[in-house]
Design an enzyme around this catalytic site. Structure first.
Site, PDB file in Angstrom:
ATOM      1  CE  LYS A  63      -0.928   1.284   4.842  1.00 32.43           C
ATOM      2  NZ  LYS A  63      -0.641   0.317   5.901  1.00 32.43           N
ATOM      3  CG  HIS A 194       1.184  -1.346  11.729  1.00 35.98           C
ATOM      4  ND1 HIS A 194       2.467  -1.246  11.257  1.00 35.98           N
ATOM      5  CD2 HIS A 194       0.487  -0.329  11.147  1.00 35.98           C
ATOM      6  CE1 HIS A 194       2.561  -0.207  10.424  1.00 35.98           C
ATOM      7  NE2 HIS A 194       1.370   0.356  10.346  1.00 35.98           N
ATOM      8  CD  GLU A 267       2.513  -6.820   8.447  1.00 33.81           C
ATOM      9  OE1 GLU A 267       1.908  -7.892   8.555  1.00 33.81           O
ATOM     10  OE2 GLU A 267       2.048  -5.732   8.852  1.00 33.81           O
TER      11      GLU A 267
HETATM   12  C1  PLP Z   1       0.467   0.431   6.595  1.00 31.93           C
HETATM   13  C2  PLP Z   1       0.877  -0.827   7.239  1.00 31.93           C
HETATM   14  C3  PLP Z   1       2.215  -1.243   7.189  1.00 31.93           C
HETATM   15  C4  PLP Z   1       3.322  -0.383   6.604  1.00 31.93           C
HETATM   16  O1  PLP Z   1       3.589   0.732   7.396  1.00 31.93           O
HETATM   17  P1  PLP Z   1       4.880   1.629   7.108  1.00 31.93           P
HETATM   18  O2  PLP Z   1       4.820   2.719   8.109  1.00 31.93           O
HETATM   19  O3  PLP Z   1       4.775   2.130   5.722  1.00 31.93           O
HETATM   20  O4  PLP Z   1       6.066   0.748   7.305  1.00 31.93           O
HETATM   21  C5  PLP Z   1       2.535  -2.455   7.735  1.00 31.93           C
HETATM   22  N1  PLP Z   1       1.592  -3.250   8.311  1.00 31.93           N
HETATM   23  C6  PLP Z   1       0.303  -2.874   8.397  1.00 31.93           C
HETATM   24  C7  PLP Z   1      -0.674  -3.787   9.024  1.00 31.93           C
HETATM   25  C8  PLP Z   1      -0.105  -1.660   7.863  1.00 31.93           C
HETATM   26  O5  PLP Z   1      -1.386  -1.273   7.958  1.00 31.93           O
END
Ligand code: PLP
Length: 407
Positions: A63, A194, A267
């Site tokens: 994303k 997260h 992630e």
């Molecule tokens: C958006 C998101 C990420 C990525 O976040 P960054 O700040 O771009 O590293 C990872 N895991 C989840 C579940 C997310 O919603």
């Protein structure tokens, strides 16, 4: 894996990136905004994060920037992927990535997207409620679930906070969900969190690992024998080696107390792409405004908050550009307006910056994260295009890195 299309990639022979930008402007004879994308930067980011945290398997959060060259490069480097929708899964599969390298990391999925994940065999996904577990039981009983727990980094060190929207409470609620899954005979793969985007509070990652490790021990005693994964999410910064070292220390330290059989995944989104993209947009108008006894410069620029600068619209960032053609030391209080007819389309308000000539282009570095993935066509404007490049001096290195990693 799909062939990396070298013909679409610019070979950069100049000394610095502005040479490449000037060449593209000359070649295209266009005044539309565009990014240049440094493929080598993405490769180096991947190698560095794996080197610093060898036990953690990164899954790129699509994303953040679904540019096909980014996906192809990371696919060739054997990275894995975090997708949040049917469309993101489709995009990554199209690049030749196998379904076991994808985690569908969204705790609130539409039924049709779950059916699609089942059809293509993407098994791993996240949940934070009984209703989501029941939905999966009905639509995809073979899926393997990670329970998302609500953990934050400290408020003053983290950007966008996610735990109000997603995640269950750590002990009581997580145990309830484990029991619920046991009764439904659903497979529990592990736990995830997260912390925020970005999250500068490195100690929170170590703490999160500890919390998830305890939950895995509880899950095992309940008979969830497949609970073997801890997913530490994203939020990792890309441009600060000190930060990355601290993060690695916190994570690697916490992992000393985690059974080596347990798989650790992350992630990262912005970490991979932020610094690889540089945006150029030309100045399409300039005014000098008198305010009482002072003057202020107004610039109208060919991109905006409905294009690359959503974070300006959300008041998260106010990035000041450099000039492509004439760096100057003369400072004026200035406002940069975006290209649409909308007064919310404003990038920087009444801030000192250099004087720009009307025919000049403005250049913003570090524009890879949450920019083009959020661009709209509001007012009919087309989002900036992307020119991927490799420096001539690195060409063999880059192609070899990618080739060596294709199995
Ligand atoms: C958006 C998101 C990420 C990525 O976040 P960054 O700040 O771009 O590293 C990872 N895991 C989840 C579940 C997310 O919603």
């Amino acid at each position: 894996m799909s062939e990396f299309d070298i013909k679409k990639i610019k070979i950069h022979e100049g000394k610095n990136d502005t040479d490449l930008i000037k060449n593209i402007i000359k070649e295209t004879e266009s005044d539309d905004p565009f990014y240049i994308l440094d493929i080598e930067d993405i490769i180096e980011k991947h190698k560095l994060i794996v080197e610093k945290m060898p036990r953690v398997v990164p899954h790129y959060a699509v994303k953040c920037n679904p540019d096909p060259t980014v996906i192809q490069t990371l696919a060739a480097m054997n990275a894995n992927f975090d997708c949040a929708s049917k469309q993101e899964i489709q995009l990554v599969l199209k690049m030749g990535v196998s379904n076991d390298r994808i985690i569908y990391a969204h705790p609130g999925k539409a039924p049709s997207h779950i059916k699609f994940a089942k059809k293509v065999g993407v098994e791993k996904t996240t949940v934070d409620s009984k209703s989501e577990i029941l939905k999966l039981k009905k639509l995809y009983p073979e899926s393997k679930l990670l329970i998302r727990v609500a953990l934050d980094g400290s408020a003053d060190q983290c950007g966008v906070n996610f735990s109000e929207k997603f995640g269950c409470e750590v002990t009581t609620e997580a145990i309830e969900l484990m029991e619920y899954m046991k009764n439904l005979k659903m497979t529990l793969l592990g736990f995830c969190f997260h912390l925020g985007s970005p999250c500068l509070d490195t100690s929170s990652y170590g703490k999160g690992i500890k919390v998830c490790n305890n939950l895995i021990n509880i899950a095992k005693t309940m008979g969830h024998i497949e609970a073997n994964v801890i997913d530490i999410g994203g939020g990792i910064q890309g441009q600060d080696t000190d930060y990355l070292n601290k993060l690695a220390l916190s994570i690697n330290d916490a992992l000393k107390h985690v059974d080596p059989e347990i798989e650790i995944i992350s992630e990262p989104g912005r970490y991979y792409v932020e610094s690889a993209f540089t945006l150029s947009a030309c100045i399409i108008g300039k005014k000098t405004i008198k305010k009482d006894d002072n003057i202020e410069k107004f610039y109208y620029v060919n991109d905006g908050t409905y294009g690359a600068f959503i974070e300006e619209l959300l008041d998260i960032k106010h990035r000041i550009p450099n000039s492509l053609y004439c760096q100057s030391n003369k400072m004026f209080v200035s406002t940069i307006w975006g290209r649409t007819a909308d007064p919310y389309d404003i990038l920087v308000k009444s801030t000192p910056m250099q004087d720009f000539e009307e025919e000049d282009w403005m250049i913003w570095k570090n524009m890879g994260a949450y920019t083009s993935s959020l661009a709209t066509t509001f007012n009919g404007f087309i989002p900036a295009s992307v020119y991927p490049f490799i420096r001539k001096s690195s060409l063999n290195y880059v192609l070899n890195e990618m080739k060596n990693n294709i199995h």
